[in-house]
Design a protein around this motif. Sequence first.
Motif, mmCIF file in Angstrom:
data_model
loop_
_atom_site.group_PDB
_atom_site.id
_atom_site.type_symbol
_atom_site.label_atom_id
_atom_site.label_comp_id
_atom_site.label_asym_id
_atom_site.label_seq_id
_atom_site.Cartn_x
_atom_site.Cartn_y
_atom_site.Cartn_z
ATOM 1 N N ARG A 120 0.828 -1.187 0.003
ATOM 2 C CA ARG A 120 0.047 -0.128 0.081
ATOM 3 C C ARG A 120 0.772 1.191 0.028
ATOM 4 O O ARG A 120 2.132 1.191 0.447
ATOM 5 C CB ARG A 120 -1.110 -0.089 1.262
ATOM 6 N N ARG A 121 0.321 2.267 -0.556
ATOM 7 C CA ARG A 121 0.951 3.681 -0.421
ATOM 8 C C ARG A 121 1.510 4.045 0.641
ATOM 9 O O ARG A 121 2.099 4.705 0.840
ATOM 10 C CB ARG A 121 0.116 4.794 -1.379
ATOM 11 N N ASP A 122 0.468 3.930 1.822
ATOM 12 C CA ASP A 122 0.766 4.609 3.144
ATOM 13 C C ASP A 122 1.544 3.927 3.968
ATOM 14 O O ASP A 122 1.550 4.201 5.053
ATOM 15 C CB ASP A 122 -0.720 4.835 4.036
ATOM 16 N N ASN A 123 2.253 2.828 3.554
ATOM 17 C CA ASN A 123 3.352 2.137 4.270
ATOM 18 C C ASN A 123 4.607 3.238 4.433
ATOM 19 O O ASN A 123 4.800 3.745 3.730
ATOM 20 C CB ASN A 123 4.151 1.004 3.425
ATOM 21 N N ARG A 124 4.912 3.284 5.796
ATOM 22 C CA ARG A 124 6.364 4.025 6.130
ATOM 23 C C ARG A 124 7.587 3.438 5.852
ATOM 24 O O ARG A 124 7.809 2.240 6.346
ATOM 25 C CB ARG A 124 5.814 4.466 7.462
ATOM 26 N N ASN A 139 10.126 3.726 -4.715
ATOM 27 C CA ASN A 139 8.980 4.537 -4.022
ATOM 28 C C ASN A 139 8.496 5.743 -4.229
ATOM 29 O O ASN A 139 7.269 6.153 -3.828
ATOM 30 C CB ASN A 139 9.551 4.478 -2.434
ATOM 31 N N GLY A 143 4.524 6.300 -4.761
ATOM 32 C CA GLY A 143 3.609 7.394 -4.040
ATOM 33 C C GLY A 143 3.869 7.281 -2.484
ATOM 34 O O GLY A 143 3.046 7.421 -1.896
ATOM 35 N N ARG A 144 5.018 6.497 -1.969
ATOM 36 C CA ARG A 144 4.945 6.343 -0.608
ATOM 37 C C ARG A 144 6.287 7.471 -0.107
ATOM 38 O O ARG A 144 6.513 7.274 1.128
ATOM 39 C CB ARG A 144 5.738 4.905 -0.505
ATOM 40 N N GLY A 146 6.680 10.808 -0.503
ATOM 41 C CA GLY A 146 6.233 12.342 -0.036
ATOM 42 C C GLY A 146 6.837 13.558 -0.919
ATOM 43 O O GLY A 146 6.891 13.111 -2.149
ATOM 44 N N ASN A 155 8.388 11.464 3.452
ATOM 45 C CA ASN A 155 7.701 10.348 4.196
ATOM 46 C C ASN A 155 8.781 8.980 4.304
ATOM 47 O O ASN A 155 8.008 7.937 4.633
ATOM 48 C CB ASN A 155 6.439 10.038 3.205
ATOM 49 N N ASP A 177 7.226 0.779 8.519
ATOM 50 C CA ASP A 177 6.434 -0.553 8.047
ATOM 51 C C ASP A 177 7.339 -1.530 7.203
ATOM 52 O O ASP A 177 7.098 -2.601 7.274
ATOM 53 C CB ASP A 177 5.027 0.016 7.300
ATOM 54 N N PRO A 271 -5.883 -2.862 5.844
ATOM 55 C CA PRO A 271 -6.122 -1.751 6.879
ATOM 56 C C PRO A 271 -7.096 -2.034 7.772
ATOM 57 O O PRO A 271 -7.050 -1.533 9.153
ATOM 58 C CB PRO A 271 -7.081 -0.712 6.161
#
Length: 409
Positions: A120-124, A139, A143-144, A146, A155, A177, A271
Amino acid sequence: MALVNELFLKLPGNYLFSDIAKKINTFKTSHPDAKVISLGIGDVTRPLPQAVREAMHKAVDEMGDASTFRGYGPEQGYPFLIEAIIRNDYASRGISLDTDEVFVSDGAKSDTGNIGDILRRDNRVGLTDPVYPVYVDSNVMGGRAGELLDGKWSNIVYIPCTEANGFVPEAPSERIDVLYLCYPNNPTGASITKAALQKWVDYALAHKALILYDAAYEAYIQDPELPHSIYEIEGAKQTAIEFRSFSKTAGFTGIRCGYTVIPKALHGYTPEGKATAFNPLWNRRQCTKFNGASYITQRGAEAVYSPEGAAQVKETIQYYMGNAEIMRKGLESAGLKVYGGENAPYLWIKTPAGVSSWQFFEQMLHGAYVVGTPGVGFGPSGEGYIRLTAFGTRENSIEAIDRICRWLK
């Protein structure tokens, strides 16, 4: 109207090595008689091992005979190669793997870049710094990352690998993550002990994080106490994906073959917190976007594990490590501080005080006609260093170091 993926527009104008190539071409244009020696890009110079060539010739002949011709192969790789990989690279070290946990590809660079398709894109994302540029750029594309602010992506968690920590950092206090690790390391040439790697595995298990472990240079490890695979570490099958390559090991940079290991015990999460195995996700991705490495290539890779092939590959690796030893001693005799080159084919050289990475690159190119890779191109913590590779010919390696030593004096 057709809309572009605007994430690509966030990337710096050129890939690091494209920038270097442009600078070299400009220099050659203004200095047409200069013999430039490149020790910057990690491309190999030794020919394919004889056992590999013979296997590939035989495979070509098979493809020319209707009775042995092969069309599409399995996207995951032919069983004959997967079984050879498991038997030689893992079972020999006490690691058990199933055949459907190994995925043959056209190289580790492709897989480390494409693995983001199943994340997912919102993984850190956490990156050791300096780092191989593909980890960062892929990355950004996914989109991960920033926004790029003062040389760092907002990010991404940067974990400095410095002289102070021996280029093997401790885990950060903030959440990660997905973590990229590469040992033996490109670019610093550093290696990692089992105890240090166990700390990262323990961190990942505690935080339900994923380790993406690039072991492309494991064949260059000389110290018998160092791990060749992250799966030598307890608990790693529950938290790590491993990438390997035949490129630097057996000269496949122009042939293209590597593989990725995704244990079935490894899970990510939705999620909502539902555990989901990564293995079938990657299998689905490969079946959709990849038609498999060629039969001829995979027969060549299989031959790497034959008794003749293994001996020939070992000889090639020792040739490059011989280059590394010569280069290291020469550079140290010239007063430079040098890291790496002992369990990896890369030398990480500290530039003189007050000289930046790009300044030293330019000075060395103009003063010695030798090309390296500016350390800052691998990340902020690479500033003040330059990377040289041991993949040149013995003659060029010796001449390059001789030129550098004379130039510095």
